[in-house]
Design an enzyme around this catalytic site. Sequence first.
Site, mmCIF file in Angstrom:
data_model
loop_
_atom_site.group_PDB
_atom_site.id
_atom_site.type_symbol
_atom_site.label_atom_id
_atom_site.label_comp_id
_atom_site.label_asym_id
_atom_site.label_seq_id
_atom_site.Cartn_x
_atom_site.Cartn_y
_atom_site.Cartn_z
ATOM 1 N N ASP A 83 60.160 51.419 57.059
ATOM 2 C CA ASP A 83 61.472 51.594 56.459
ATOM 3 C C ASP A 83 61.943 53.044 56.577
ATOM 4 O OD1 ASP A 83 63.709 50.698 54.927
ATOM 5 O OD2 ASP A 83 62.813 51.529 53.107
ATOM 6 N N HIS A 84 63.212 53.221 56.881
ATOM 7 C CA HIS A 84 63.872 54.527 56.884
ATOM 8 C C HIS A 84 63.130 55.595 57.683
ATOM 9 C CE1 HIS A 84 67.459 54.084 54.470
ATOM 10 N NE2 HIS A 84 66.775 53.331 53.620
ATOM 11 N N GLU A 135 70.940 51.710 60.840
ATOM 12 C CA GLU A 135 71.872 51.915 59.728
ATOM 13 C C GLU A 135 73.146 52.588 60.215
ATOM 14 O OE1 GLU A 135 71.909 54.687 55.763
ATOM 15 O OE2 GLU A 135 70.205 53.333 56.001
ATOM 16 N N HIS A 177 70.973 54.279 46.877
ATOM 17 C CA HIS A 177 69.547 54.421 46.625
ATOM 18 C C HIS A 177 69.253 55.059 45.271
ATOM 19 C CE1 HIS A 177 69.026 54.359 51.208
ATOM 20 N NE2 HIS A 177 68.468 53.267 50.735
ATOM 21 N N HIS A 205 70.615 47.949 51.467
ATOM 22 C CA HIS A 205 69.746 48.974 50.887
ATOM 23 C C HIS A 205 70.289 49.362 49.514
ATOM 24 C CE1 HIS A 205 67.320 50.409 54.512
ATOM 25 N NE2 HIS A 205 68.018 49.363 54.938
ATOM 26 N N ASN A 227 66.699 44.955 50.357
ATOM 27 C CA ASN A 227 65.629 45.919 50.110
ATOM 28 C C ASN A 227 65.604 46.327 48.638
ATOM 29 O OD1 ASN A 227 65.503 45.814 52.886
ATOM 30 N ND2 ASN A 227 65.572 48.018 53.181
ATOM 31 N N THR A 230 63.309 50.886 43.775
ATOM 32 C CA THR A 230 63.376 51.546 42.474
ATOM 33 C C THR A 230 63.180 50.571 41.316
ATOM 34 O OG1 THR A 230 64.831 53.263 43.363
ATOM 35 C CG2 THR A 230 64.801 52.994 40.984
#
Length: 281
Positions: A83-84, A135, A177, A205, A227, A230
């Site tokens: 991821d990312h 993205e 996020h 996201h 996704n 948190t």
Amino acid sequence: MPLVTTAELFTRARNRGQGLPAFNVLHLETIEAIAAGAERTGTGVVLQISQNCVRYHGGLAPLAAASRAVAESSSAPLSLHLDHAEDLDLVREALDLGFSSVMYDGATLDYPENVARTVTAVSAAHAVGAIVEAELGEIGGKDGAHAPGVRTDPAEAARFAADTGVDALAVAVGSSHAMLERTAELDTDLIAAIAAAVPVPLVLHGSSGVPDASIQAGIRSGMVKVNISTQLNKMFTAGVRERLGAQPDLVDSRKYLGAGRDRLADEVARLVDVLTMVTTA
């Protein structure tokens, strides 16, 4: 069971008109909790390891090995996703380690460089039968993500998908996020417009800041992979705090980490139900 591929899970979710749960891994307890929650539901989920997580652990291979070991001993169908990743070398390492999907994140780059770097990632992944998520439209801080300037434009998204050959596209549609409160509202009209313009599945996201009902509305509008990180961290920490609050003399970390793991598994099972009890049909 053996790892399944993220492509298989995408296909299953799209055929059923459901969301695809994708949960971020932080450590072994997270992996175990995600697997346990998925087993309760019998639903396939994506285990995600981010570049930030790799940095924390000092390398990708140990956590990837742990994820694979847990997945292969689980009755739930689990896939492994990077991821990312902003580092193409990390993308290549993940592919060498057998990840079936990777996310190359070039959202902060200008369009030509984002395309060029994403094409490199796509070429490397497709060569080994893996898929790539990219993205477009930065999903950044709490305030910035809600500004019109960082929303994904449907026409640009269609152009980007065609220019890069990506297999999934993360888009900015109102989430952000690291939100601790679930107050973000998705732009479902924008999601529908992007879904109509782009042939590949869309990825949300920053889902932890979005209420359940809004996530479900987003799935009905065309979102597929969701996704979540948190929100899981919040539940894990709540379990640890509760145990330590009740037993402040505890020194055996297994006893309070286990409480966090159990709370996280409960939330995974709940979220899987939220995402998969939706049908777009």
